[in-house]
Design a protein around this motif. Structure first.
Motif, PDB file in Angstrom:
ATOM      1  N   PHE A 135       0.792  -1.597  -0.033  1.00 20.37           N
ATOM      2  CA  PHE A 135      -0.140  -0.098   0.381  1.00 20.37           C
ATOM      3  C   PHE A 135       0.765   1.051   0.168  1.00 20.37           C
ATOM      4  CE2 PHE A 135      -4.707  -1.326   1.495  1.00 20.37           C
ATOM      5  CZ  PHE A 135      -4.375  -2.499   0.636  1.00 20.37           C
ATOM      6  N   GLY A 136       1.682   0.840  -0.283  1.00 26.20           N
ATOM      7  CA  GLY A 136       2.557   2.199  -0.161  1.00 26.20           C
ATOM      8  C   GLY A 136       3.838   2.556   0.703  1.00 26.20           C
ATOM      9  N   GLY A 137       3.732   2.032   1.933  1.00 26.20           N
ATOM     10  CA  GLY A 137       4.051   2.486   3.360  1.00 26.20           C
ATOM     11  C   GLY A 137       5.624   2.273   3.169  1.00 26.20           C
ATOM     12  N   THR A 138       6.906   3.058   4.351  1.00 21.21           N
ATOM     13  CA  THR A 138       8.277   2.520   4.164  1.00 21.21           C
ATOM     14  C   THR A 138       7.943   1.649   5.826  1.00 21.21           C
ATOM     15  OG1 THR A 138       8.929   4.296   2.701  1.00 21.21           O
ATOM     16  CG2 THR A 138      10.355   2.948   4.507  1.00 21.21           C
ATOM     17  N   VAL A 139       8.043   0.370   6.160  1.00 18.67           N
ATOM     18  CA  VAL A 139       8.171  -0.613   6.681  1.00 18.67           C
ATOM     19  C   VAL A 139       9.043  -0.911   7.569  1.00 18.67           C
ATOM     20  CG1 VAL A 139       7.103  -2.652   7.647  1.00 18.67           C
ATOM     21  CG2 VAL A 139       5.905  -1.680   5.705  1.00 18.67           C
ATOM     22  N   GLN A 140       9.099  -0.756   9.004  1.00 14.57           N
ATOM     23  CA  GLN A 140      10.245  -1.188  10.107  1.00 14.57           C
ATOM     24  C   GLN A 140       9.736  -1.930  10.992  1.00 14.57           C
ATOM     25  OE1 GLN A 140      11.007   2.686  11.548  1.00 14.57           O
ATOM     26  NE2 GLN A 140      13.345   2.686  10.806  1.00 14.57           N
ATOM     27  N   VAL A 141      10.130  -3.450  11.311  1.00  9.90           N
ATOM     28  CA  VAL A 141       9.556  -3.981  12.666  1.00  9.90           C
ATOM     29  C   VAL A 141      10.777  -3.901  13.350  1.00  9.90           C
ATOM     30  CG1 VAL A 141       9.827  -6.334  12.496  1.00  9.90           C
ATOM     31  CG2 VAL A 141       9.057  -5.529   9.992  1.00  9.90           C
ATOM     32  N   VAL A 142      10.055  -4.035  14.535  1.00  7.60           N
ATOM     33  CA  VAL A 142      10.476  -4.206  16.113  1.00  7.60           C
ATOM     34  C   VAL A 142      10.353  -6.384  16.155  1.00  7.60           C
ATOM     35  CG1 VAL A 142      11.560  -2.660  16.149  1.00  7.60           C
ATOM     36  CG2 VAL A 142       9.044  -3.432  17.377  1.00  7.60           C
ATOM     37  N   GLU A 143      10.768  -6.842  16.472  1.00  4.20           N
ATOM     38  CA  GLU A 143      10.846  -8.686  17.233  1.00  4.20           C
ATOM     39  C   GLU A 143      11.931  -8.695  17.960  1.00  4.20           C
ATOM     40  OE1 GLU A 143       9.278 -11.501  18.104  1.00  4.20           O
ATOM     41  OE2 GLU A 143       8.489 -11.436  16.361  1.00  4.20           O
ATOM     42  N   LYS A 144      11.232  -8.881  19.688  1.00  4.72           N
ATOM     43  CA  LYS A 144      11.879  -9.801  20.912  1.00  4.72           C
ATOM     44  C   LYS A 144      12.782 -11.046  20.210  1.00  4.72           C
ATOM     45  CE  LYS A 144       7.995 -11.561  23.780  1.00  4.72           C
ATOM     46  NZ  LYS A 144       7.617 -11.311  25.140  1.00  4.72           N
TER      47      LYS A 144
END
Length: 280
Positions: free
Chosen positions: A209-218
């Motif tokens: 959908f056009g977003g710039t995505v970042q992920v956080v995961e423990k």
């Protein structure tokens, strides 16, 4: 034909598998099924089928924000008992749980485990023989209980885990976000907290959908998976966490569920969203 009737007719046409399995249900006379679940349009065919097969049904919601009042009224007209409406206050939500248990169900169908938690916390005598739980968060909560009846975990079914959680949740999340906010994701930075199957779908659709995505995961394995999938990713508690995470943080209760009021207040322009368990 009114709008609700048209919407319901269209929905049923798009659910041939549900229709086929509903027709195959056995007779259910004597079953008293208390449900704590989303009361939206797609639930109507299943509840109607249960009623048609002779079950008595009590409807409470697992999330007041997802209730469609037309759905509740329609199912009342088909014979269900219900205590739910859109954006019902916390005291009425609690009252719905009380009423569902006082109704003396023989079976439970839950999304989040609220009925089972209340029943066990109060040490109530019960006729419940078995239950169903549809969510990972609900299963996690039920594991803390010495359950007095078997609970079927249908969150782990391949069609729920591999199709719904992985693909459909992310799509419906961003469709709802764009519809409610009147925004697109173009030019937006999106932070996905958690890279399980739901998080994977949320991240994929946000990028589509056009977003710039970042992920956080423990979890180290999931963090590596996110990086191998090409995401900018870090943990929640280390300096390598994406910058967006430092602008907003969820607060959590002892059961790991996000809580209102926990963590930092988001900066202007930050729109926090919860997908999964109902925020407490």
């Amino acid at each position: 034909m009114d709008t609700f009737a048209r919407d319901l007719e269209w929905t049923k046409l798009q659910m041939p598998l549900t229709r086929r399995w509903c027709e195959a249900l056995p007779k259910l006379e004597g079953v008293r099924l208390a449900c704590s679940m989303h009361l939206d349009l797609k639930m109507v065919p299943a509840v109607e089928a249960l009623l048609n097969k002779g079950a008595a049904v009590f409807l409470a919601t697992c999330n007041p924000t997802t209730v469609r009042d037309e759905v509740v009224e329609h199912l009342r007209g088909r014979g269900a008992v219900a205590h739910a409406w859109k954006n019902m206050p916390a005291d009425e939500y609690a009252s719905a749980i009380d009423q569902a248990l006082a109704w003396e169900p023989t079976h439970l169908c839950e999304m989040g485990g609220d009925l089972s938690l209340a029943l066990h916390a109060r040490g109530l005598e019960t006729r419940v023989k078995a239950g169903l739980e549809a969510t990972g968060s609900g299963i996690a909560r039920l594991r803390s209980l010495a359950l007095r009846y078997p609970v079927f975990n249908w969150d782990d079914l391949p069609i729920k885990e591999g199709l719904h959680n992985r693909w459909l949740v992310g799509l419906s999340t961003w469709q709802a976000f764009c519809e409610r906010t009147k925004l697109t994701l173009h030019g937006k930075r999106v932070l996905v907290v958690g890279y399980g199957l739901v998080g994977q779908g949320v991240a994929d659709v946000a990028r589509a959908f056009g977003g710039t995505v970042q992920v956080v995961e423990k979890d180290p394995a999931r963090l590596m998976e996110a990086r191998y999938a090409g995401w900018e990713a870090g943990t929640m508690m280390t300096p390598e966490a994406p910058l967006a995470h430092r602008r907003h943080r969820h607060g959590h209760g002892g059961d790991g569920r996000p809580r209102r009021g926990g963590g930092e207040v988001p900066e202007d322009g930050v729109l926090p969203a919860q997908r999964g368990a109902r925020a407490g």
